[in-house]
Design a protein around this motif. Structure first.
Motif, PDB file in Angstrom:
ATOM      1  N   GLN A 256      14.887   0.168   1.443  1.00  0.00           N
ATOM      2  CA  GLN A 256      14.696  -0.283   0.067  1.00  0.00           C
ATOM      3  C   GLN A 256      13.422   0.309  -0.529  1.00  0.00           C
ATOM      4  O   GLN A 256      12.423   0.509   0.175  1.00  0.00           O
ATOM      5  CB  GLN A 256      14.586  -1.808   0.010  1.00  0.00           C
ATOM      6  N   GLU A 257      13.457   0.552  -1.828  1.00  0.00           N
ATOM      7  CA  GLU A 257      12.252   0.959  -2.537  1.00  0.00           C
ATOM      8  C   GLU A 257      11.380  -0.277  -2.784  1.00  0.00           C
ATOM      9  O   GLU A 257      11.846  -1.412  -2.711  1.00  0.00           O
ATOM     10  CB  GLU A 257      12.618   1.633  -3.862  1.00  0.00           C
ATOM     11  N   LEU A 258      10.119  -0.013  -3.095  1.00  0.00           N
ATOM     12  CA  LEU A 258       9.131  -1.081  -3.208  1.00  0.00           C
ATOM     13  C   LEU A 258       9.542  -2.173  -4.183  1.00  0.00           C
ATOM     14  O   LEU A 258       9.507  -3.370  -3.859  1.00  0.00           O
ATOM     15  CB  LEU A 258       7.782  -0.486  -3.616  1.00  0.00           C
ATOM     16  N   GLU A 259       9.919  -1.811  -5.392  1.00  0.00           N
ATOM     17  CA  GLU A 259      10.239  -2.831  -6.397  1.00  0.00           C
ATOM     18  C   GLU A 259      11.427  -3.673  -5.961  1.00  0.00           C
ATOM     19  O   GLU A 259      11.476  -4.884  -6.226  1.00  0.00           O
ATOM     20  CB  GLU A 259      10.507  -2.167  -7.748  1.00  0.00           C
ATOM     21  N   SER A 260      12.368  -3.077  -5.252  1.00  0.00           N
ATOM     22  CA  SER A 260      13.516  -3.815  -4.751  1.00  0.00           C
ATOM     23  C   SER A 260      13.096  -4.801  -3.660  1.00  0.00           C
ATOM     24  O   SER A 260      13.601  -5.932  -3.602  1.00  0.00           O
ATOM     25  CB  SER A 260      14.564  -2.836  -4.203  1.00  0.00           C
TER      26      SER A 260
ATOM     27  N   ALA B  72       0.863  -1.180   0.000  1.00  0.00           N
ATOM     28  CA  ALA B  72       0.000   0.000   0.000  1.00  0.00           C
ATOM     29  C   ALA B  72       0.897   1.227   0.000  1.00  0.00           C
ATOM     30  O   ALA B  72       1.766   1.364   0.869  1.00  0.00           O
ATOM     31  CB  ALA B  72      -0.916  -0.001   1.220  1.00  0.00           C
ATOM     32  N   VAL B  73       0.710   2.108  -0.980  1.00  0.00           N
ATOM     33  CA  VAL B  73       1.560   3.279  -1.155  1.00  0.00           C
ATOM     34  C   VAL B  73       0.828   4.514  -0.634  1.00  0.00           C
ATOM     35  O   VAL B  73      -0.347   4.736  -0.956  1.00  0.00           O
ATOM     36  CB  VAL B  73       1.940   3.468  -2.639  1.00  0.00           C
ATOM     37  N   PHE B  74       1.546   5.313   0.171  1.00  0.00           N
ATOM     38  CA  PHE B  74       0.972   6.522   0.750  1.00  0.00           C
ATOM     39  C   PHE B  74       1.911   7.701   0.485  1.00  0.00           C
ATOM     40  O   PHE B  74       3.132   7.572   0.652  1.00  0.00           O
ATOM     41  CB  PHE B  74       0.799   6.367   2.267  1.00  0.00           C
TER      42      PHE B  74
ATOM     43  N   THR C  27       8.583   0.733   4.176  1.00  0.00           N
ATOM     44  CA  THR C  27       9.546   1.333   3.258  1.00  0.00           C
ATOM     45  C   THR C  27       9.380   2.852   3.289  1.00  0.00           C
ATOM     46  O   THR C  27       8.488   3.365   3.967  1.00  0.00           O
ATOM     47  CB  THR C  27       9.343   0.808   1.828  1.00  0.00           C
ATOM     48  N   PRO C  28      10.221   3.595   2.554  1.00  0.00           N
ATOM     49  CA  PRO C  28      10.080   5.052   2.571  1.00  0.00           C
ATOM     50  C   PRO C  28       8.704   5.561   2.166  1.00  0.00           C
ATOM     51  O   PRO C  28       8.292   6.640   2.613  1.00  0.00           O
ATOM     52  CB  PRO C  28      11.157   5.507   1.576  1.00  0.00           C
ATOM     53  N   ASP C  29       7.951   4.829   1.336  1.00  0.00           N
ATOM     54  CA  ASP C  29       6.651   5.353   0.904  1.00  0.00           C
ATOM     55  C   ASP C  29       5.538   4.309   0.899  1.00  0.00           C
ATOM     56  O   ASP C  29       4.462   4.552   0.356  1.00  0.00           O
ATOM     57  CB  ASP C  29       6.762   5.965  -0.490  1.00  0.00           C
ATOM     58  N   ALA C  30       5.773   3.144   1.504  1.00  0.00           N
ATOM     59  CA  ALA C  30       4.764   2.085   1.413  1.00  0.00           C
ATOM     60  C   ALA C  30       4.845   1.143   2.606  1.00  0.00           C
ATOM     61  O   ALA C  30       5.851   1.083   3.324  1.00  0.00           O
ATOM     62  CB  ALA C  30       4.947   1.291   0.117  1.00  0.00           C
ATOM     63  N   LEU C  31       3.746   0.405   2.790  1.00  0.00           N
ATOM     64  CA  LEU C  31       3.721  -0.759   3.675  1.00  0.00           C
ATOM     65  C   LEU C  31       3.682  -1.988   2.785  1.00  0.00           C
ATOM     66  O   LEU C  31       2.860  -2.074   1.865  1.00  0.00           O
ATOM     67  CB  LEU C  31       2.484  -0.738   4.573  1.00  0.00           C
ATOM     68  N   VAL C  32       4.557  -2.953   3.037  1.00  0.00           N
ATOM     69  CA  VAL C  32       4.663  -4.137   2.190  1.00  0.00           C
ATOM     70  C   VAL C  32       4.455  -5.379   3.051  1.00  0.00           C
ATOM     71  O   VAL C  32       5.216  -5.622   3.991  1.00  0.00           O
ATOM     72  CB  VAL C  32       6.036  -4.224   1.487  1.00  0.00           C
ATOM     73  N   LEU C  33       3.422  -6.149   2.709  1.00  0.00           N
ATOM     74  CA  LEU C  33       3.135  -7.395   3.420  1.00  0.00           C
ATOM     75  C   LEU C  33       3.566  -8.571   2.546  1.00  0.00           C
ATOM     76  O   LEU C  33       3.126  -8.701   1.402  1.00  0.00           O
ATOM     77  CB  LEU C  33       1.643  -7.502   3.730  1.00  0.00           C
ATOM     78  N   LEU C  34       4.439  -9.412   3.085  1.00  0.00           N
ATOM     79  CA  LEU C  34       4.871 -10.640   2.421  1.00  0.00           C
ATOM     80  C   LEU C  34       4.386 -11.826   3.252  1.00  0.00           C
ATOM     81  O   LEU C  34       4.446 -11.784   4.484  1.00  0.00           O
ATOM     82  CB  LEU C  34       6.398 -10.694   2.291  1.00  0.00           C
ATOM     83  N   ALA C  35       3.926 -12.887   2.594  1.00  0.00           N
ATOM     84  CA  ALA C  35       3.409 -14.055   3.311  1.00  0.00           C
ATOM     85  C   ALA C  35       3.579 -15.298   2.454  1.00  0.00           C
ATOM     86  O   ALA C  35       3.638 -15.221   1.223  1.00  0.00           O
ATOM     87  CB  ALA C  35       1.939 -13.863   3.667  1.00  0.00           C
ATOM     88  N   HIS C  36       3.647 -16.451   3.115  1.00  0.00           N
ATOM     89  CA  HIS C  36       3.670 -17.706   2.367  1.00  0.00           C
ATOM     90  C   HIS C  36       2.257 -18.032   1.915  1.00  0.00           C
ATOM     91  O   HIS C  36       1.287 -17.863   2.652  1.00  0.00           O
ATOM     92  CB  HIS C  36       4.215 -18.851   3.226  1.00  0.00           C
ATOM     93  N   HIS C  37       2.163 -18.538   0.693  1.00  0.00           N
ATOM     94  CA  HIS C  37       0.848 -18.816   0.116  1.00  0.00           C
ATOM     95  C   HIS C  37       0.093 -19.902   0.885  1.00  0.00           C
ATOM     96  O   HIS C  37      -1.138 -19.976   0.830  1.00  0.00           O
ATOM     97  CB  HIS C  37       1.007 -19.231  -1.345  1.00  0.00           C
ATOM     98  N   ALA C  38       0.798 -20.762   1.608  1.00  0.00           N
ATOM     99  CA  ALA C  38       0.112 -21.772   2.412  1.00  0.00           C
ATOM    100  C   ALA C  38      -0.699 -21.128   3.530  1.00  0.00           C
ATOM    101  O   ALA C  38      -1.735 -21.654   3.945  1.00  0.00           O
ATOM    102  CB  ALA C  38       1.115 -22.759   3.003  1.00  0.00           C
ATOM    103  N   LEU C  39      -0.235 -19.993   4.025  1.00  0.00           N
ATOM    104  CA  LEU C  39      -0.932 -19.305   5.108  1.00  0.00           C
ATOM    105  C   LEU C  39      -2.062 -18.436   4.590  1.00  0.00           C
ATOM    106  O   LEU C  39      -3.166 -18.423   5.155  1.00  0.00           O
ATOM    107  CB  LEU C  39       0.055 -18.434   5.892  1.00  0.00           C
ATOM    108  N   LEU C  40      -1.811 -17.703   3.517  1.00  0.00           N
ATOM    109  CA  LEU C  40      -2.759 -16.705   3.019  1.00  0.00           C
ATOM    110  C   LEU C  40      -2.775 -16.705   1.500  1.00  0.00           C
ATOM    111  O   LEU C  40      -1.736 -16.899   0.856  1.00  0.00           O
ATOM    112  CB  LEU C  40      -2.361 -15.303   3.503  1.00  0.00           C
ATOM    113  N   ASP C  41      -3.957 -16.460   0.916  1.00  0.00           N
ATOM    114  CA  ASP C  41      -4.035 -16.242  -0.528  1.00  0.00           C
ATOM    115  C   ASP C  41      -4.109 -14.741  -0.800  1.00  0.00           C
ATOM    116  O   ASP C  41      -4.097 -13.913   0.120  1.00  0.00           O
ATOM    117  CB  ASP C  41      -5.210 -16.999  -1.148  1.00  0.00           C
ATOM    118  N   GLY C  42      -4.187 -14.387  -2.086  1.00  0.00           N
ATOM    119  CA  GLY C  42      -4.195 -12.975  -2.445  1.00  0.00           C
ATOM    120  C   GLY C  42      -5.369 -12.218  -1.879  1.00  0.00           C
ATOM    121  O   GLY C  42      -5.235 -11.054  -1.464  1.00  0.00           O
TER     122      GLY C  42
END
Length: 416
Positions: free
Chosen positions: A84-88, A23-25, A110-125
């Motif tokens: 790090q920037e988002l794409e990185s 999510a970019v703010f 990150t400097p301009d976003a919140l980035v959530l990473l998760a394993h697909h076994a735990l959560l789907d999109g």
């Protein structure tokens, strides 16, 4: 608690399994303590966010993994800041498995976003989207009991001959081998991620196509523009290594009902469709994709009928879940996952700041694949491409999709 067959498959398919959403703010970086406090408030009571994968106690081929309840929710253990920037962040995260022994998710500021990473076994999109929604200022958290995966509702026991034939057609579609993407020499494929910001004016014009029709959905536009991008990058199918063999895209379809729309876990199925790569006209490609998408509801019903039986069988034999998952992960079976959605309820705010853009990240698939996701947020359209091809192929495909969307939009423009 035993993993479901779908969850077991995500652990056994030989892939890193990391998916993400950002999510970019606008404005300065969020205060880390404030982010941790909000996450503690909104996610601290969600049972699923505290689950840890527990490996089998015996032969892994015969026994399944289990979910174990981890230590009490600790935001500091999961939420960190990065320069790090988002794409990185996406590029580093997509090819790396999350650390074992702890709930398989993390949130990066990150400097301009919140980035959530998760394993697909735990959560789907859809679960990632739900979690971000409940972080917003005016949102209501989902029930704490959302730890279980969403199981597709069973179809009635009495089925007509037409329903059985529909199930048979779906089973045949799942197993038909398709074309893989032309790849670089053996061993040279590399993961790459590209985030492409699309022109809102172009997207609005493209969504009004074909002229005189009902307009196009995001999914239809993404599928047709991707077909055009493949043609532009690699030529018509007859020039590909496997000749005229169809190229199949896979579209995730959520099987949750309105009653459990916020349930966390894995509640989607996947429908395969042959993309009209050989069609020369952008609008004709769009019309072809609209016809294919129109059949999704009927096809989803067939999956609702198939999946409970398949999952029940695979859950009693975890090794079978792994076999099925690895087969579906092959490039000729699932070459490109294509999904699109609209962030509803805009404007959204987090700690008083407006959300300007949502950026998704699909999981990495084997060499010879590329996964695409398109999100509409307020007036922003963002495409993310995760490829396992040449180093710059994600950017090449993303820009080619943007060009094809311009061609679709221009088809309705007045001439002269």
């Amino acid at each position: 608690m035993r993993l479901t067959a779908v969850e077991e498959g995500h652990l056994r398919n030989g892939l890193p399994g990391t998916i993400g959403i950002a999510a970019v703010f606008p404005g300065a970086r969020f205060d880390l303590a404030q982010v941790r406090s909000r996450v503690q408030e909104r996610w601290g009571g969600l049972d699923r966010m505290g689950l840890v994968v527990e490996p089998p106690t015996g032969p892994s081929a015969l026994l399944g993994h289990r979910w174990a309840v981890g230590r009490p929710f600790d935001p500091a253990a999961h939420i960190t800041a990065t320069d790090q920037e988002l794409e990185s962040v996406f590029a580093d995260g997509v090819g790396q498995p999350l650390p074992p022994g702890r709930p398989p998710w993390r949130l990066l500021v990150t400097p301009d976003a919140l980035v959530l990473l998760a394993h697909h076994a735990l959560l789907d999109g859809r679960s990632l989207e739900t979690l971000f929604r409940v972080l917003m200022d005016d949102a209501v958290p989902p029930p704490a009991s959302g730890q279980a995966a969403a199981h597709p509702p069973a179809m009635p026991r009495q089925r007509s001959r037409g329903q059985y034939s529909g199930i048979g057609r779906e089973l045949r579609r799942i197993g038909v081998p398709g074309q893989r993407l032309p790849v670089v020499p053996h061993g040279a494929a590399r993961p790459s991620v590209a985030v492409v910001e699309l022109d809102p004016q172009v997207m609005r014009a493209a969504r009004r196509q074909p002229a005189g029709g009902r307009g196009a959905t995001l999914n239809e536009l993404l599928l047709s523009a991707y077909a055009g991008a493949l043609r532009a990058c690699y030529g018509p199918l007859r020039s590909w290594p496997a000749g005229p063999t169809p190229f199949y895209a896979t579209v995730p379809v959520d099987l949750r009902s309105r009653a459990d729309a916020q349930r966390l876990g894995n509640g989607v199925t996947a429908l395969r469709i042959p993309l009209p790569v050989d069609n020369e006209s952008p609008v004709a490609r769009l019309e072809s994709c609209q016809e294919l998408v129109a059949a999704f509801q009927h096809r989803s019903d067939a999956h609702r009928a198939i999946l409970p039986t398949l999952q029940a069988i695979a859950r009693t034999m975890p090794w079978l879940a792994g076999v099925m998952a690895r087969n579906l992960a092959r490039p000729e079976a699932t070459t490109s996952l294509c999904t699109a959605f609209k962030w509803r309820g805009s404007p959204s705010h987090f700690l008083g700041r407006p959300l300007s853009r949502v950026v998704p990240m699909s999981q990495l698939a084997p060499p010879g694949t590329a996964n695409l996701c398109l999100v509409h947020t307020a007036d922003a359209y963002t495409l993310t491409v995760v490829s396992h091809l040449g180093p710059g192929d994600a950017r090449m495909l993303g820009e080619a999709v943007a060009q094809d969307l311009k061609a679709i939009a221009a088809a309705g423009a007045p001439t002269g």
